[in-house]
Write a protein that holds these residues in place. Structure first.
Motif, PDB file in Angstrom:
ATOM      1  N   VAL A 407       0.861  -1.178   0.000  1.00  0.00           N
ATOM      2  CA  VAL A 407       0.000   0.000   0.000  1.00  0.00           C
ATOM      3  C   VAL A 407       0.902   1.234   0.000  1.00  0.00           C
ATOM      4  O   VAL A 407       1.839   1.303   0.785  1.00  0.00           O
ATOM      5  CB  VAL A 407      -0.904   0.016   1.261  1.00  0.00           C
ATOM      6  N   LEU A 408       0.629   2.150  -0.898  1.00  0.00           N
ATOM      7  CA  LEU A 408       1.408   3.391  -0.929  1.00  0.00           C
ATOM      8  C   LEU A 408       0.439   4.559  -0.759  1.00  0.00           C
ATOM      9  O   LEU A 408      -0.549   4.656  -1.475  1.00  0.00           O
ATOM     10  CB  LEU A 408       2.154   3.513  -2.261  1.00  0.00           C
ATOM     11  N   VAL A 409       0.724   5.438   0.195  1.00  0.00           N
ATOM     12  CA  VAL A 409      -0.157   6.572   0.463  1.00  0.00           C
ATOM     13  C   VAL A 409       0.676   7.844   0.509  1.00  0.00           C
ATOM     14  O   VAL A 409       1.646   7.918   1.259  1.00  0.00           O
ATOM     15  CB  VAL A 409      -0.846   6.446   1.847  1.00  0.00           C
ATOM     16  N   THR A 410       0.300   8.838  -0.277  1.00  0.00           N
ATOM     17  CA  THR A 410       0.971  10.133  -0.162  1.00  0.00           C
ATOM     18  C   THR A 410       0.017  11.265  -0.562  1.00  0.00           C
ATOM     19  O   THR A 410      -0.807  11.089  -1.458  1.00  0.00           O
ATOM     20  CB  THR A 410       2.255  10.203  -1.016  1.00  0.00           C
ATOM     21  N   ASP A 411       0.131  12.385   0.149  1.00  0.00           N
ATOM     22  CA  ASP A 411      -0.619  13.572  -0.293  1.00  0.00           C
ATOM     23  C   ASP A 411       0.351  14.629  -0.807  1.00  0.00           C
ATOM     24  O   ASP A 411      -0.002  15.783  -0.958  1.00  0.00           O
ATOM     25  CB  ASP A 411      -1.529  14.110   0.822  1.00  0.00           C
ATOM     26  N   ARG A 412       1.612  14.219  -1.037  1.00  0.00           N
ATOM     27  CA  ARG A 412       2.579  15.110  -1.700  1.00  0.00           C
ATOM     28  C   ARG A 412       3.483  14.268  -2.591  1.00  0.00           C
ATOM     29  O   ARG A 412       4.645  14.017  -2.269  1.00  0.00           O
ATOM     30  CB  ARG A 412       3.346  15.943  -0.663  1.00  0.00           C
ATOM     31  N   LEU A 413       2.923  13.885  -3.718  1.00  0.00           N
ATOM     32  CA  LEU A 413       3.557  12.904  -4.600  1.00  0.00           C
ATOM     33  C   LEU A 413       4.915  13.366  -5.121  1.00  0.00           C
ATOM     34  O   LEU A 413       5.893  12.628  -5.062  1.00  0.00           O
ATOM     35  CB  LEU A 413       2.607  12.604  -5.772  1.00  0.00           C
ATOM     36  N   ALA A 414       4.990  14.605  -5.597  1.00  0.00           N
ATOM     37  CA  ALA A 414       6.231  15.070  -6.242  1.00  0.00           C
ATOM     38  C   ALA A 414       7.391  15.046  -5.254  1.00  0.00           C
ATOM     39  O   ALA A 414       8.518  14.729  -5.601  1.00  0.00           O
ATOM     40  CB  ALA A 414       6.031  16.473  -6.796  1.00  0.00           C
ATOM     41  N   GLU A 415       7.077  15.381  -3.987  1.00  0.00           N
ATOM     42  CA  GLU A 415       8.122  15.444  -2.979  1.00  0.00           C
ATOM     43  C   GLU A 415       8.535  14.037  -2.535  1.00  0.00           C
ATOM     44  O   GLU A 415       9.719  13.744  -2.390  1.00  0.00           O
ATOM     45  CB  GLU A 415       7.561  16.228  -1.790  1.00  0.00           C
ATOM     46  N   GLU A 416       7.559  13.148  -2.358  1.00  0.00           N
ATOM     47  CA  GLU A 416       7.863  11.845  -1.764  1.00  0.00           C
ATOM     48  C   GLU A 416       8.176  10.766  -2.798  1.00  0.00           C
ATOM     49  O   GLU A 416       8.924   9.835  -2.510  1.00  0.00           O
ATOM     50  CB  GLU A 416       6.709  11.415  -0.856  1.00  0.00           C
ATOM     51  N   GLU A 417       7.587  10.867  -3.989  1.00  0.00           N
ATOM     52  CA  GLU A 417       7.817   9.845  -5.026  1.00  0.00           C
ATOM     53  C   GLU A 417       8.025  10.536  -6.370  1.00  0.00           C
ATOM     54  O   GLU A 417       7.184  10.436  -7.274  1.00  0.00           O
ATOM     55  CB  GLU A 417       6.612   8.885  -5.112  1.00  0.00           C
ATOM     56  N   PRO A 418       9.165  11.216  -6.529  1.00  0.00           N
ATOM     57  CA  PRO A 418       9.360  12.017  -7.749  1.00  0.00           C
ATOM     58  C   PRO A 418       9.267  11.193  -9.039  1.00  0.00           C
ATOM     59  O   PRO A 418       8.777  11.692 -10.054  1.00  0.00           O
ATOM     60  CB  PRO A 418      10.749  12.630  -7.561  1.00  0.00           C
ATOM     61  N   GLU A 419       9.703   9.928  -8.978  1.00  0.00           N
ATOM     62  CA  GLU A 419       9.642   9.083 -10.191  1.00  0.00           C
ATOM     63  C   GLU A 419       8.197   8.910 -10.647  1.00  0.00           C
ATOM     64  O   GLU A 419       7.878   9.024 -11.828  1.00  0.00           O
ATOM     65  CB  GLU A 419      10.218   7.686  -9.892  1.00  0.00           C
ATOM     66  N   LEU A 420       7.323   8.621  -9.673  1.00  0.00           N
ATOM     67  CA  LEU A 420       5.911   8.422 -10.010  1.00  0.00           C
ATOM     68  C   LEU A 420       5.279   9.731 -10.466  1.00  0.00           C
ATOM     69  O   LEU A 420       4.452   9.753 -11.374  1.00  0.00           O
ATOM     70  CB  LEU A 420       5.141   7.870  -8.797  1.00  0.00           C
ATOM     71  N   ALA A 421       5.702  10.830  -9.827  1.00  0.00           N
ATOM     72  CA  ALA A 421       5.130  12.131 -10.168  1.00  0.00           C
ATOM     73  C   ALA A 421       5.422  12.496 -11.623  1.00  0.00           C
ATOM     74  O   ALA A 421       4.625  13.173 -12.266  1.00  0.00           O
ATOM     75  CB  ALA A 421       5.666  13.202  -9.228  1.00  0.00           C
ATOM     76  N   ARG A 422       6.561  12.019 -12.124  1.00  0.00           N
ATOM     77  CA  ARG A 422       6.876  12.327 -13.519  1.00  0.00           C
ATOM     78  C   ARG A 422       5.884  11.643 -14.474  1.00  0.00           C
ATOM     79  O   ARG A 422       5.591  12.146 -15.543  1.00  0.00           O
ATOM     80  CB  ARG A 422       8.316  11.882 -13.853  1.00  0.00           C
ATOM     81  N   ILE A 423       5.354  10.497 -14.050  1.00  0.00           N
ATOM     82  CA  ILE A 423       4.397   9.781 -14.910  1.00  0.00           C
ATOM     83  C   ILE A 423       3.018  10.469 -14.874  1.00  0.00           C
ATOM     84  O   ILE A 423       2.357  10.601 -15.891  1.00  0.00           O
ATOM     85  CB  ILE A 423       4.275   8.304 -14.459  1.00  0.00           C
ATOM     86  N   VAL A 424       2.606  10.903 -13.659  1.00  0.00           N
ATOM     87  CA  VAL A 424       1.303  11.581 -13.536  1.00  0.00           C
ATOM     88  C   VAL A 424       1.503  12.979 -12.937  1.00  0.00           C
ATOM     89  O   VAL A 424       1.213  13.211 -11.756  1.00  0.00           O
ATOM     90  CB  VAL A 424       0.303  10.761 -12.670  1.00  0.00           C
ATOM     91  N   PRO A 425       2.007  13.917 -13.728  1.00  0.00           N
ATOM     92  CA  PRO A 425       2.354  15.244 -13.189  1.00  0.00           C
ATOM     93  C   PRO A 425       1.157  16.029 -12.650  1.00  0.00           C
ATOM     94  O   PRO A 425       1.332  16.927 -11.844  1.00  0.00           O
ATOM     95  CB  PRO A 425       2.995  15.965 -14.381  1.00  0.00           C
ATOM     96  N   ASP A 426      -0.061  15.672 -13.068  1.00  0.00           N
ATOM     97  CA  ASP A 426      -1.223  16.422 -12.600  1.00  0.00           C
ATOM     98  C   ASP A 426      -1.713  15.970 -11.223  1.00  0.00           C
ATOM     99  O   ASP A 426      -2.562  16.620 -10.623  1.00  0.00           O
ATOM    100  CB  ASP A 426      -2.386  16.291 -13.593  1.00  0.00           C
ATOM    101  N   ALA A 427      -1.186  14.839 -10.740  1.00  0.00           N
ATOM    102  CA  ALA A 427      -1.668  14.320  -9.459  1.00  0.00           C
ATOM    103  C   ALA A 427      -0.770  14.787  -8.330  1.00  0.00           C
ATOM    104  O   ALA A 427       0.444  14.896  -8.480  1.00  0.00           O
ATOM    105  CB  ALA A 427      -1.696  12.794  -9.489  1.00  0.00           C
ATOM    106  N   ALA A 428      -1.367  15.120  -7.187  1.00  0.00           N
ATOM    107  CA  ALA A 428      -0.583  15.478  -5.996  1.00  0.00           C
ATOM    108  C   ALA A 428      -0.788  14.433  -4.906  1.00  0.00           C
ATOM    109  O   ALA A 428       0.045  14.252  -4.037  1.00  0.00           O
ATOM    110  CB  ALA A 428      -0.989  16.854  -5.485  1.00  0.00           C
ATOM    111  N   GLY A 429      -1.923  13.716  -4.966  1.00  0.00           N
ATOM    112  CA  GLY A 429      -2.205  12.685  -3.976  1.00  0.00           C
ATOM    113  C   GLY A 429      -2.380  11.338  -4.652  1.00  0.00           C
ATOM    114  O   GLY A 429      -2.947  11.257  -5.746  1.00  0.00           O
ATOM    115  N   LEU A 430      -1.845  10.296  -4.024  1.00  0.00           N
ATOM    116  CA  LEU A 430      -1.943   8.960  -4.597  1.00  0.00           C
ATOM    117  C   LEU A 430      -2.144   7.938  -3.489  1.00  0.00           C
ATOM    118  O   LEU A 430      -1.478   8.006  -2.445  1.00  0.00           O
ATOM    119  CB  LEU A 430      -0.667   8.651  -5.387  1.00  0.00           C
ATOM    120  N   LEU A 431      -3.102   7.050  -3.697  1.00  0.00           N
ATOM    121  CA  LEU A 431      -3.307   5.913  -2.798  1.00  0.00           C
ATOM    122  C   LEU A 431      -3.303   4.681  -3.691  1.00  0.00           C
ATOM    123  O   LEU A 431      -4.140   4.580  -4.600  1.00  0.00           O
ATOM    124  CB  LEU A 431      -4.641   6.078  -2.047  1.00  0.00           C
ATOM    125  N   ALA A 432      -2.351   3.782  -3.486  1.00  0.00           N
ATOM    126  CA  ALA A 432      -2.201   2.640  -4.399  1.00  0.00           C
ATOM    127  C   ALA A 432      -2.159   1.328  -3.629  1.00  0.00           C
ATOM    128  O   ALA A 432      -1.588   1.251  -2.541  1.00  0.00           O
ATOM    129  CB  ALA A 432      -0.928   2.809  -5.225  1.00  0.00           C
TER     130      ALA A 432
END
Ligand code: BLA
Length: 524
Positions: A407-432
């Protein structure tokens, strides 16, 4: 602040706003020793109101200043109650130049003024009686009783907020009444609003924590209501500045006339506000939010009784909020348990692809609220709401599968998971949710809406911005700074949301295992 010193966010938080040495001019202030009732400090405007200047007031017994009858009423009142604040206001008639004039007296003991050898300092604030029947049954008791009945009937937090702002607006007559709710970092959001119809809505707007610095919040935890009845007022000094007995400036934490921080005055002027009032909302003694009121067409001063009634609604609301938040949580939990059961049942249908089972009715977005969600399983992608193209979803799913997390939870994607943020630049929060070699389920949230245009005038007209050259950090600049700080964050995922998603993951893992076994059996 030292002369010429620039205002920044640090020294802003150091401004000692409880001892401004000045008051707002809608009334006058007298400070007296409680043992002999001699006036030790007064506001400079005594002459305007009472006809006698500070020279004639300081050192005189209260009876000489406001008349013996009024003085007796106030002193008897103080003698009769432990905490005079609990029984405010006291109505008095004071002879002014031959005519008897009515005032509302608001009394309290200056905090920290009593010592082993010295009685407390009594602060008397006198506001001219506002004309209408301030304490009448119809003007306060009835609306408060109605409001309480309505608050009692409310079945959700939002309904509580809505009732509160409507009723406070009705009681106090402000143009706009907002329920302003803090997050864990004291950034705030306008969660409910009642306003004059022609005004732009502020509902849903976010503001930075620095708009209400820590010492102001601490003050509002003690004093639950404050009124700035005329933003364009000229502050009136209290003389002498230091209490001649204690040798310290008068502590106005509980003063209703306390003069307001000049920075905050500029802030209100920039917003086009003519009068402002706030009522504290507390939870376990800590500031949880404010009912913030604005008036745009100049000054506005509801009577002390109307303010007290509004404060009473605020404290009732504070008490109701705690139980209602628990009720809301319990019913949300019941609802999501129901959705979870139906989703799991759908996934157990071997004939339907997993992607269809999770994107039907109900679907993933009914389980956890987000802007969009998708599931990648069995070489398919099922998408709901605002999500990127299928190809991008697959790339994100593969990247997640490689991360070795369940389970991956973040409300600051670019800061905590920059690799993933590059794939979905419009998202800031992710629950996977990742089930290895099985399924990847993802909820996405956008950056929180945080734009408020300070240039925009709430009255729908352009306002000229004042450019003070001594105050360099205007409230507007503080907002720009905050944008930089919180850039890239989404609404947080609640513990309950993460819990229910985690349960779904367990069911998916189990279900996929069962499907796998059946597939093997079918093949054999
Ligand atoms: C006080 N700031 C306040 C108050 C509010 C806000 C509600 C309480 C006083 C009042 O009722 O007016 C902020 N008002 C808002 C917000 C909205 C609103 C967010 O209507 C949204 C709709 N303020 C700044 C900066 C500083 C600052 C940069 O923006 C400091 C450098 C200071 N704000 C500040 C201070 C007070 C304050 C010192 C206390 C004022 C006082 O009680 O003397």
């Amino acid at each position: 602040l030292a002369p010429g010193e620039a205002v920044d966010l640090d020294n802003c938080a150091r401004e000692p706003i409880h001892i401004p040495g000045r008051i707002q001019p809608r009334g006058l202030l007298l400070a007296l020793r409680t043992d002999d009732a001699v006036v030790t400090q007064c506001s400079e405007n005594v002459a305007d109101v009472l006809g006698t200047g500070p020279d004639g007031v300081l050192g005189a017994p209260l009876g000489h200043v406001i008349g013996t009858d009024a003085a007796r009423t106030l002193l008897d009142h103080v003698a009769a109650v432990d905490d005079p604040r609990l029984r405010n206001p006291v109505e008095v008639t004071i002879p002014v130049g031959g005519t008897a004039e009515r005032f509302e007296a608001v009394l309290h003991h200056a905090p920290g003024s009593a010592t082993a050898t010295r009685p407390a300092v009594l602060v008397v604030e006198l506001e001219p009686f506002s004309g209408h029947a301030a304490l009448s049954y119809t003007s306060t008791y009835e609306p408060v009783r109605d409001a309480l009945t309505q608050l009692d009937r409310a079945t959700s937090l939002q309904e509580l907020y809505d009732v509160a702002v409507e009723r406070v607006r009705e009681l106090t007559g402000f143009d706009r009444v907002m329920l302003y709710r803090f997050d864990a970092d004291y950034n705030g959001e306008v969660a409910a609003e009642a306003r004059r119809e022609d005004l732009n809505p502020f509902l849903g707007l976010h503001y930075p924590a620095s708009d209400i610095p820590p010492q102001a919040r601490a003050l509002y935890e003690k004093n639950w209501i404050r009124l700035i009845s005329d933003v364009d007022y000229r502050p009136v000094p209290v003389v002498p500045t230091d209490d001649p007995v204690g040798g310290a400036p008068l502590d106005l934490t509980y003063g209703t006339l306390r003069s307001v921080s000049p920075i905050h005055v500029e802030y209100l002027q920039n917003m086009g506000v003519g009068a402002s009032m706030s009522i504290s909302l507390l939870r376990d003694g800590r500031l949880w939010g404010l009912i913030a009121c604005h008036h745009y067409s100049g000054a506005h001063a509801p009577s002390y009784a109307a303010r007290a009634a509004a404060e009473f609604l605020g404290s009732t609301l504070s008490a109701r909020l705690v139980t209602q938040a628990e009720d809301d949580r319990a019913s949300a939990a019941r609802r999501s348990a129901g959705v979870l059961a139906r989703l799991v049942a759908a996934t157990r249908d071997d004939d339907a692809p997993l992607t269809d089972a999770l994107t039907g009715t109900p679907g993933l977005l009914d389980l956890v609220d987000a802007d969009g969600a998708f599931v990648a399983a069995e070489h398919r992608v099922g998408r709901l709401g605002d999500v990127p193209a299928e190809e991008t979803c697959l790339r994100l799913a593969r990247a997640l599968a490689e991360l070795d997390v369940e389970v991956l939870v973040t409300d600051r994607l670019a800061e905590e998971e920059p690799e993933l943020a590059r794939i979905v630049p419009d998202a800031a929060g992710l629950l996977a949710l990742v089930v290895p070699d099985g399924a990847v389920t993802v909820w996405l949230r956008r950056e929180v809406v945080q734009s408020v245009d300070w240039g925009g005038d709430p009255r729908n007209k352009a306002i000229a911005r004042r450019e003070g050259d001594t105050v360099r950090l205007s409230p507007r600049k503080s907002f720009a700074r905050w944008r930089e700080i919180v850039r890239g964050t989404s609404e947080p995922w609640t513990d309950d949301q993460v819990d229910v998603a985690t349960s779904l993951r367990s069911y998916l893992a189990e279900g996929l295992l069962l499907r796998g076994r059946r597939d093997i059996r079918a093949a054999a």
